[in-house]
Design a protein around this motif. Structure first.
Motif, PDB file in Angstrom:
ATOM      1  N   ALA A 278       0.305  -1.048  -0.513  1.00 15.20           N
ATOM      2  CA  ALA A 278       0.425   0.481  -0.375  1.00 15.20           C
ATOM      3  C   ALA A 278       1.102   1.548  -0.039  1.00 15.20           C
ATOM      4  N   LEU A 279       2.287   1.451   0.439  1.00  9.85           N
ATOM      5  CA  LEU A 279       3.077   2.394   1.000  1.00  9.85           C
ATOM      6  C   LEU A 279       3.684   2.725  -0.354  1.00  9.85           C
ATOM      7  N   GLY A 280       3.877   1.781  -1.394  1.00 10.88           N
ATOM      8  CA  GLY A 280       5.041   1.774  -1.890  1.00 10.88           C
ATOM      9  C   GLY A 280       5.392   3.623  -2.857  1.00 10.88           C
ATOM     10  N   GLU A 281       4.367   3.522  -3.235  1.00  8.66           N
ATOM     11  CA  GLU A 281       4.045   5.288  -4.227  1.00  8.66           C
ATOM     12  C   GLU A 281       4.057   6.563  -3.457  1.00  8.66           C
ATOM     13  N   HIS A 282       3.751   6.236  -2.198  1.00  7.95           N
ATOM     14  CA  HIS A 282       4.044   7.090  -0.844  1.00  7.95           C
ATOM     15  C   HIS A 282       5.627   7.469   0.046  1.00  7.95           C
ATOM     16  N   LEU A 283       6.630   6.224  -0.183  1.00  2.20           N
ATOM     17  CA  LEU A 283       7.621   6.202   1.402  1.00  2.20           C
ATOM     18  C   LEU A 283       8.376   4.326   0.707  1.00  2.20           C
ATOM     19  N   PRO A 284       9.492   5.183   1.018  1.00  2.00           N
ATOM     20  CA  PRO A 284      10.582   4.078   0.295  1.00  2.00           C
ATOM     21  C   PRO A 284       9.792   3.191   1.288  1.00  2.00           C
ATOM     22  N   VAL A 285       9.996   1.722   0.772  1.00  2.00           N
ATOM     23  CA  VAL A 285       9.630   0.561   1.003  1.00  2.00           C
ATOM     24  C   VAL A 285      10.354  -0.602   0.218  1.00  2.00           C
ATOM     25  N   PRO A 286      10.027  -1.254   0.548  1.00  2.00           N
ATOM     26  CA  PRO A 286      10.835  -2.800  -0.085  1.00  2.00           C
ATOM     27  C   PRO A 286       9.239  -3.517  -1.058  1.00  2.00           C
ATOM     28  N   ARG A 287       9.901  -3.653  -1.940  1.00  2.00           N
ATOM     29  CA  ARG A 287       8.923  -4.394  -2.918  1.00  2.00           C
ATOM     30  C   ARG A 287       8.505  -5.392  -2.443  1.00  2.00           C
ATOM     31  N   ALA A 288       7.370  -5.929  -1.790  1.00  2.00           N
ATOM     32  CA  ALA A 288       6.935  -7.271  -1.480  1.00  2.00           C
ATOM     33  C   ALA A 288       6.329  -7.928  -2.519  1.00  2.00           C
ATOM     34  N   TYR A 289       6.410  -9.635  -2.475  1.00  2.00           N
ATOM     35  CA  TYR A 289       6.354 -10.423  -3.574  1.00  2.00           C
ATOM     36  C   TYR A 289       5.117 -11.365  -3.450  1.00  2.00           C
ATOM     37  N   TRP A 290       5.393 -11.816  -2.141  1.00  2.00           N
ATOM     38  CA  TRP A 290       4.572 -13.005  -2.221  1.00  2.00           C
ATOM     39  C   TRP A 290       4.865 -13.405  -0.310  1.00  2.00           C
ATOM     40  N   VAL A 291       3.311 -13.839  -0.004  1.00  2.00           N
ATOM     41  CA  VAL A 291       2.527 -14.725   1.157  1.00  2.00           C
ATOM     42  C   VAL A 291       2.430 -15.778   1.825  1.00  2.00           C
ATOM     43  N   ASP A 292       2.793 -16.570   2.248  1.00  2.00           N
ATOM     44  CA  ASP A 292       2.531 -17.572   2.691  1.00  2.00           C
ATOM     45  C   ASP A 292       1.989 -17.652   4.453  1.00  2.00           C
ATOM     46  N   ASP A 293       1.146 -17.057   4.500  1.00  2.00           N
ATOM     47  CA  ASP A 293       0.433 -16.515   5.287  1.00  2.00           C
ATOM     48  C   ASP A 293      -0.113 -18.237   6.407  1.00  2.00           C
ATOM     49  N   ALA A 294      -0.695 -19.191   5.567  1.00  2.00           N
ATOM     50  CA  ALA A 294      -1.152 -20.595   6.016  1.00  2.00           C
ATOM     51  C   ALA A 294       0.481 -20.987   6.735  1.00  2.00           C
ATOM     52  N   ALA A 295       1.363 -20.630   6.266  1.00  2.00           N
ATOM     53  CA  ALA A 295       2.515 -21.941   6.455  1.00  2.00           C
ATOM     54  C   ALA A 295       2.391 -23.222   5.323  1.00  2.00           C
ATOM     55  N   ASP A 296       1.767 -22.921   4.497  1.00  2.00           N
ATOM     56  CA  ASP A 296       1.642 -24.287   3.863  1.00  2.00           C
ATOM     57  C   ASP A 296       2.510 -24.494   2.761  1.00  2.00           C
TER      58      ASP A 296
END
Length: 418
Positions: free
Chosen positions: A145-163
């Motif tokens: 959500a912040l990629g256009e507003h502040l210097p943050v790293p690009r987030a690629y993927w998330v394994d939220d359920a630890a699959d």
């Protein structure tokens, strides 16, 4: 029965109760978990994380993951999430951080946004039990959500359920820079890092401006589906944060702390109403950003795991905690996060954000922040160490040592005149 016998019997019964409670905290059953949920209602995602933590505590202790095991899990994950040929190279552990396992690696692949490339990435995974029970999906959402507003790293993927991975995992871009001047001795978690006057003059304005920009965003327009939205004109956000800390303490503590109960009652009675919803970092301080030492620009803000929607004074109070500051050369001024004199920080923040800083609410959140730190350091850190469920036992033990100064800070803050 004599008075002495009554006292002995009472002491024995109290000890039995405490031992039973401690056993429950080591291995919580369903009734204990449900009781905590009912007593301390908080945001839905935090409730999910804390419930997951409690329900997993009775699991057998896991051996630390090896690079080979993580490589196998990563390959399996990428086979599902990446189209076309891809190859992982140069996997290596990253140091730093008080609560998460981090591994850097390079990925040769066909990036949908950049085409055929080699990306430098980081795998950020929970240990079996973390100092802070936080959400990888929320961290993924807030960074995007912040990629256009502040210097943050690009987030690629998330394994939220630890699959695929042993624990919930976020994969994002490797950020470049340093968290402190190379010539300065490092401090655990970045707390207390010293900067010379010339470097402070460059980094301080950026530190202030980035927080002002974050809080001034229209938070309700951002794509943050796992974030609860507090209602303006209510005490929702203050009580959610208070209850989260109280639940952490009750689930993790190994001892009684009368000051804690005094503080909890004061915080509940004095919870302030929200005047505006802001997106918060949750751990805004030196140690959680990187900067380029040559051009003296902040390159990246990291560790968004405590991010939430709420009262801007929560971040402001956190950034200005004496625990995270350093004195000026003459010893007369607190430098916020080692960078900016306190008065200058507040006035410049107000100018840049257009938002008023209320001293009463700032005081409230300073007390709440100290309260939360005690829950983490004296509560969670102690139990995680004793149960051997983290890779950072030495660091967590070091963090326990700050409890006494935090306790004194909590006591004196409550006693201050309004």
């Amino acid at each position: 029965m004599t008075n002495d016998t009554l006292l002995d019997t009472g002491s024995l019964r109290l000890r039995e109760i405490r031992e039973t409670d401690d056993t429950q905290r080591d291995s919580p059953d369903a009734s204990f978990v449900e009781r905590m949920r009912e007593r301390f209602p908080t945001e839905a995602e935090y409730d999910r994380m804390l419930t997951r933590k409690a329900e997993s505590r009775a699991d057998a202790r896991q051996a630390p993951s090896t690079l080979e095991e993580l490589r196998a899990a990563l390959d399996a994950f990428l086979d599902v999430h990446v189209e076309g040929p891809h190859r992982v190279d140069d996997m290596r552990w990253l140091s730093g951080g008080a609560s998460k396992l981090q591994v850097a690696f390079s990925l040769e692949w066909n990036d949908p946004l950049e085409g055929q490339t080699t990306s430098q990435l980081v795998l950020r995974m929970e240990p079996q039990e973390s100092l802070n029970a936080t959400s990888r999906i929320r961290e993924f959402e807030i960074i995007n959500a912040l990629g256009e507003h502040l210097p943050v790293p690009r987030a690629y993927w998330v394994d939220d359920a630890a699959d695929f991975f042993p624990q919930p995992t976020l994969i994002y871009a490797l950020a470049y820079g340093v968290s402190k001047p190379r010539a300065v001795e490092g401090r655990p978690t970045g707390v207390g890092s010293a900067f010379d006057a010339e470097l402070r003059a460059e980094l301080g304005p950026q530190f202030t401006a980035h927080l002002a920009k974050l809080h001034a965003l229209d938070a309700e327009s951002l794509d943050l589906p796992s974030f609860d939205l507090p209602r303006v004109g209510t005490t929702d956000t203050a009580l959610w944060q208070l209850n989260r800390a109280r639940r952490v303490w009750e689930e993790d503590r190994g001892e009684e702390l009368p000051l804690w109960e005094v503080a909890a009652n004061w915080l509940e009675r004095n919870a302030p109403e929200l005047d505006r919803v802001s997106l918060l970092h949750g751990d805004y301080r030196t140690g959680n950003y990187l900067f380029d030492e040559d051009d003296r620009q902040i390159t990246t803000w990291l560790d968004w795991e405590r991010g939430h929607l709420g009262d801007r004074h929560r971040d402001l109070a956190w950034a200005t905690l004496p625990t995270f500051g350093t004195p000026s050369e003459d010893g007369k001024t607190l430098l916020v996060s080692g960078l900016v004199p306190y008065d200058e920080f507040i006035s410049e923040y107000e100018r840049l954000s257009g938002l008023y800083v209320d001293p009463a609410r700032l005081r409230y959140y300073r007390i709440l922040n100290t309260f939360q730190l005690i829950a983490s350091t004296l509560g969670s850190a102690s139990r995680v160490i004793r149960l051997g469920r983290s890779h950072q036992d030495v660091l967590l033990a070091w963090l326990e040592g700050v409890v006494y100064s935090l306790g004194e800070e909590l006591r004196t803050s409550i006693l201050e005149e309004n």
